[in-house]
Design an enzyme around this catalytic site. Structure first.
Site, PDB file in Angstrom:
ATOM      1  CB  SER A 189      -0.935   0.006   1.204  1.00  0.00           C
ATOM      2  OG  SER A 189      -0.184   0.062   2.395  1.00  0.00           O
ATOM      3  CG  HIS A 203      -4.278  -1.955  -1.420  1.00  0.00           C
ATOM      4  ND1 HIS A 203      -4.902  -0.735  -1.329  1.00  0.00           N
ATOM      5  CD2 HIS A 203      -3.709  -2.184  -0.214  1.00  0.00           C
ATOM      6  CE1 HIS A 203      -4.697  -0.227  -0.123  1.00  0.00           C
ATOM      7  NE2 HIS A 203      -3.978  -1.092   0.575  1.00  0.00           N
ATOM      8  CE  LYS A 213      -7.767  -1.253   1.820  1.00  0.00           C
ATOM      9  NZ  LYS A 213      -6.952  -2.262   2.504  1.00  0.00           N
TER      10      LYS A 213
HETATM   11  C1  LIG Z   1      -6.940  -2.642   4.010  1.00  0.00           C
HETATM   12  C2  LIG Z   1      -6.211  -3.901   4.201  1.00  0.00           C
HETATM   13  C3  LIG Z   1      -6.683  -4.896   5.067  1.00  0.00           C
HETATM   14  C4  LIG Z   1      -7.865  -4.677   5.960  1.00  0.00           C
HETATM   15  O1  LIG Z   1      -9.062  -4.868   5.279  1.00  0.00           O
HETATM   16  P1  LIG Z   1     -10.433  -4.672   6.096  1.00  0.00           P
HETATM   17  O2  LIG Z   1     -11.432  -5.431   5.296  1.00  0.00           O
HETATM   18  O3  LIG Z   1     -10.691  -3.215   6.136  1.00  0.00           O
HETATM   19  O4  LIG Z   1     -10.222  -5.250   7.458  1.00  0.00           O
HETATM   20  C5  LIG Z   1      -6.005  -6.086   5.129  1.00  0.00           C
HETATM   21  N1  LIG Z   1      -4.903  -6.303   4.385  1.00  0.00           N
HETATM   22  C6  LIG Z   1      -4.401  -5.368   3.548  1.00  0.00           C
HETATM   23  C7  LIG Z   1      -3.186  -5.667   2.740  1.00  0.00           C
HETATM   24  C8  LIG Z   1      -5.039  -4.136   3.439  1.00  0.00           C
HETATM   25  O5  LIG Z   1      -4.535  -3.202   2.637  1.00  0.00           O
END
Ligand SMILES: *Cc1c(COP(=O)(O)O)cnc(C)c1O
Length: 394
Positions: free
Chosen positions: A182, A210, A241
């Site tokens: 990220s 992502h 997301k």
């Molecule tokens: C955003 C993210 C998460 C968390 O996801 P949620 O569904 O909001 O708990 C987990 N792993 C990665 C790599 C992320 O970027």
């Protein structure tokens, strides 16, 4: 005795303010989208994980209304008692189809999916081999499992091979990686990882938070992008997301592994069913995207345009492909203050400095969305250039 806790919290919070890790939440007065309202002013939003531009739209508002109308607001039950509806089974099939897995199991969040995964499959006789820059939820999930852990240098295949060699005596070995990281938007070398896994009889886990719906020709994520669909044993991903942005998540995996999760995963068994609005809307989104490739097409056009224009204007943009686009500045203070100046210009981006990113690698992270228009992208570049000149960056 709260009197004992209070001074500890106060001093920790003061220290966070001192070293720049204190987090202030900006309060939006609008729905999520290309443009958001903060206070009285509107800002072009370049810091959401809203890659396909679906979050906050009327389209999903309608889909969620329809889902709640049909399935009710909530189930007041876990899945195995009386909390499984047709919509949950349909969504599991749909998401498995999207990422090219045999089956999928729903979780309330990707954080919980990661916890559920490592805790359920791996015990004291096993080892989890994890990339050093993996997401916090993987790191914590690994800690919560009884398996031992090895950390390999970020995307360093030689180091990964060393760790695989050194753990030959274990019952099970699993390599754990983010699909897309990220902070840099760099994509894990899944082909090489799968080849090493084959060579050393290891399993592969990819957290594609992502990338699900974003990467790959059909939005299947990084395994599709890297040509290793079905070679990855576990894919975790989120509906929070690109696929709508509200929440909810999944583990996509082999048939027996999914069956085992439904029987043994404590984070699944002892937590409420995924809420109906999210389940119904996520199912709608997956089906909608099949008929509407233009969301992903627009995302890539926007990403390409932004990266090209920023480079042309003299900014340091690493060569990657993902809509996560770091603008490298190096200087800690510059990154934070430039982000602030851009906010004053109506562009909402976030500056990241140590310890979130390594020392000397401070940056502004821009996240491109299909919701942005060409004019939005051009306007952002123009403001970046104006502010960048003031800060002596370009
Ligand atoms: C955003 C993210 C998460 C968390 O996801 P949620 O569904 O909001 O708990 C987990 N792993 C990665 C790599 C992320 O970027």
């Amino acid at each position: 005795m709260y009197n004992n806790l209070k001074p500890i919290l106060e001093s920790e919070l003061a220290a966070a303010k001192e070293n720049g890790t204190y987090k202030v939440e900006r309060v939006l007065e609008s729905a999520q989208g290309r443009e958001i309202k903060v206070g009285r002013k509107k800002y072009l939003n370049f810091c959401a994980n809203n890659y396909l531009g679906l979050s906050g739209t009327e389209l999903l508002e309608k889909a969620s209304e329809k889902a709640v109308k049909k399935w009710g607001f909530g189930l007041a039950s876990v899945r195995f008692i009386c909390g499984t509806q047709t919509v949950h089974k349909d969504l599991e099939r749909a998401v498995a189809g999207l990422v090219g897995a045999e089956d999928a199991v729903l979780y309330s969040s990707c954080f919980m999916a990661n916890v559920g995964l490592f805790q359920t499959f791996f015990g004291a006789e096993d080892v989890i081999i994890s990339d050093e820059l993996n997401h916090a939820s993987i790191i914590d999930a690994v800690r919560l499992s009884k398996a031992s852990r090895e950390i390999y240098k970020h995307m360093d295949m030689n180091d990964l091979e060393e760790k695989l060699k050194a753990s030959a005596g274990k019952r099970l070995r699993v390599i754990a990686t983010d699909g897309v990281y990220s902070m840099d938007g760099d994509i894990a070398p899944l082909k090489e990882i799968c080849d090493l896994a084959d060579k050393y009889d290891a399993l592969v886990m990819v957290d594609d938070a992502h990338a699900t719906g974003v990467m790959g020709k059909n939005g299947g994520g990084t395994p599709e992008h890297c040509g290793v669909v079905r070679r990855v044993d576990f894919i975790t991903g989120t509906f929070g997301k690109a696929l709508g942005g509200a929440g909810g998540a999944f583990i996509a995996t082999r048939k027996e592994a999914a069956e085992y999760l439904r029987n043994r995963s404590r984070a699944y068994l002892f937590s409420n069913s995924l809420d109906t609005a999210v389940a119904g809307t996520s199912l709608f989104v997956i089906n909608h995207l099949k008929k509407h490739p233009e969301f992903r097409e627009r995302l890539w056009e926007n990403t390409k345009l932004f990266r090209e224009l920023m480079k042309k204007n003299g900014f340091a943009v690493p060569n990657a492909q993902h809509p996560i686009t770091p603008i490298m500045l190096g200087d800690e203070k510059k990154a934070v203050e430039m982000a602030k100046a851009l906010f004053d210009e109506g562009i909402y981006v976030i500056g990241f400095a140590f310890p979130v990113v390594p020392k000397g690698k401070a940056r502004i992270r821009v996240q491109i969305s299909a919701a942005h228009t060409k004019e939005d992208i051009e306007s952002a570049v123009e403001k970046f250039t104006k502010v960048g000149k003031k800060f002596g960056v370009v």
